[in-house]
Design an enzyme around this catalytic site. Sequence first.
Site, short mmCIF file in Angstrom:
data_model
loop_
_atom_site.label_atom_id
_atom_site.label_comp_id
_atom_site.label_asym_id
_atom_site.label_seq_id
_atom_site.Cartn_x
_atom_site.Cartn_y
_atom_site.Cartn_z
N ASP A 257 -26.59 19.73 -31.33
CA ASP A 257 -26.12 21.24 -31.19
C ASP A 257 -24.98 21.52 -32.22
O ASP A 257 -24.68 20.48 -32.79
CB ASP A 257 -25.73 21.48 -29.77
C1 GLC Z 1 -25.87 27.15 -30.91
C2 GLC Z 1 -26.58 26.78 -29.75
C3 GLC Z 1 -27.85 26.37 -29.90
C4 GLC Z 1 -28.35 26.88 -31.24
C5 GLC Z 1 -27.57 26.41 -32.51
C6 GLC Z 1 -27.93 26.87 -33.59
O1 GLC Z 1 -24.42 26.86 -30.56
O2 GLC Z 1 -25.95 26.19 -28.50
O3 GLC Z 1 -28.77 26.95 -28.83
O4 GLC Z 1 -29.79 26.57 -31.33
O5 GLC Z 1 -26.15 26.58 -32.05
O6 GLC Z 1 -27.78 28.22 -33.91
#
Ligand code: GLC
Length: 712
Positions: A257
Amino acid sequence: MRRIDDLIARMTLAEKLGQLTMTAADNAVTGPAGPGGDLEAEIAAGTLGNLLNLYGTERVHAIQAAARRSRLGIPVLIGLDVIHGHRIQFPIPLAEAGLFDPEAWRDSARSAALEAAADGLAMTFAPMLDIARDPRWGRGAEGPGEDPLLASRFAAAKVAGFQDGDLARPGALAAVAKHYCGYGAVTAGREYAATDISDRNLREVHLPPFAAAVRAGVAAVMPAFTDLGGVPMTANRAMIENVLRGEFGFDGVVVSDYTAINELIKHGVAADAVEAAALALTAGVDIDMMSDAYRGALPAALERGLVSMAMIDTAVRRVLTLKEKLGLFDDPFARGFAQSGDAQRRALARDVAARAVVMLKNDGDALPLAGKCIALIGPLADAAAQMRGPWWAAGVPEDCVTVRAGLDAAGLDIRHAPGVAIEGGDDAGIADALAALDGADAAILCLGEAAVMSGEAASRAHPHLPGLQQALADAVCEKARARGIPVITVLFSGRPLIVPELVEKSGAVLAAWFLGSEAGHALADIVTGRRSPSGRLAVTWPRALGQVPLFYAQRPGGRPENPADHFTSKYLDVPNTPLFPFGHGLSYGRFIYEDISVTPSRLGPDGEISVRVDIANTGARAAGETLFLFIHDPVASVSRPVLELKDFAKITLGPGEKGMVTFTLAAAALAFPGLDGKPLLEPGDFEILVGPCADRAQLLSRTIRLADREPV
Ligand code: GLC
């Protein structure tokens, strides 16, 4: 694979680490500000292999052209959070789960994927599969609710819809199952907080949707920001290598993430970026999203012997294999195609949105509307941007149909007054709102949250109506009652709001969640009676925050509630029951469950039962009904939940019509994780229950016996 072996053999360390890096562009902001930099130059230099938050044919094709100019010409993988639509927004997943319709879930994902691929995208960071049972947490909005079976069916349908059977198809997106695992169990519903989950809860509740996504062939998995019993998921080798890859057989890409690798330092399990990068790679994380820890710190980790080049090559191989499956090597410009289909996409969005509306209450048949003159009141009545809900990808407010526009288009005579803002203490508009009631046949109150009050980084300690909306509702309901006109409350939220008083005072209540681009037309279809409501609750709706976490599949405990016995499980000040149970949802029909039969009544471990339910619509209007099949195992080697969902089915009946629904349930579905965590099928009696929601008082039931061998 020869192409990949050959590439890896020729790649420098910098080129390898570039393929393990995903950096954000600027079409969306989905996390803390990144390092910036010239993305195109990095890509042309071969030191960056993946991007997120970039779309649009021209920009994407320029990026792929830059990749072509690099020494090895490896194409770029580009992803975006296409959670419930790309440009045209569908209802948020918590709402769409309430359709209990895998075909619809797949169709909306397919439609969104086509639109996103036409914009040059090859990956979506969806489906989000976190089981959520605490309305304080904002991300329940993004997921399929509280139940692992529902979430598992949702997972399979979404992966099929996004990936379209063959990732090499230009309209296919690589799906990313997230957030692995247990994120929805954050302490006190507080975003990004620690989680402590029993092995049983992990096995029975949080893991099944991810196992289902893997069975469906999901291309990638994203670990959660959170820890699991002190081990951050981004560094959790046991959960990634042993369970996800080993036990479930996942062979795709694990993408971290946003900045999650660097966050291992704040978790307190890494002293610096070198240790963080080494932990993540060792755990099995292939792509570093926005930490820049792999490029910045893995060379030192190699030096220190914390990781090996073989580990890096393994991760690179997985990333290049995904790019090859997506057809990016063969034609990196295949995505970014011209496509029409907006009219069909809007029609589908309107259909799904209308079916996502849950009619929680309809006293005195306040709905469908009897008159044409409507006082349309509340801060969500004419709020285009809010209709998108959290995670709107490329969706823009001007593409959204507001409630006001939808009711206007339906030919109603609207008197609109916002009354108060979503938040804030200015009540000057309440007088105008009350004046709008004069001469009206009914009042429609559009209340609830702003889109950004749910989703990521949006926990609420008081998940009630924000601002002065309750005061507005009280004043409107009082005057409406005095004038003898019904109040229909439409609630917009990313969570079940704690609003017992509002429900009590309203004639009818619709949970509209966030319905997306066609919100206004969908709600008009429902309130005018053009369509019957059919949505159901994918989460239990609490009466009070003090009940949370509140979900139907609870174990009974040794002193289950008995109002006649003081020393039993209950509160002094609130009933144990929810305001509305899981699966609840009314329609314009009146469904009576007349009879249930289960055959055979005895079965062996390889057998199956057939459950037949006779049902009638005694109402004056045609409507659709969703039926739920539960089991209860009253005596087992482990205490079992009072109800467990095992299937659901739908039927549509005309007024006065009777029908029959049959379920088939294999004996294997009666198994549960034994003390060793493995599926255990224990002989004994089982209750089989069918009805409209997880309220035992509304269920028909029969008991069957499971033998330890096939009956002769
Ligand atoms: C965010 C979220 C995740 C998302 C990622 C990219 O922090 O936790 O669900 O896919 O970043 O945007």
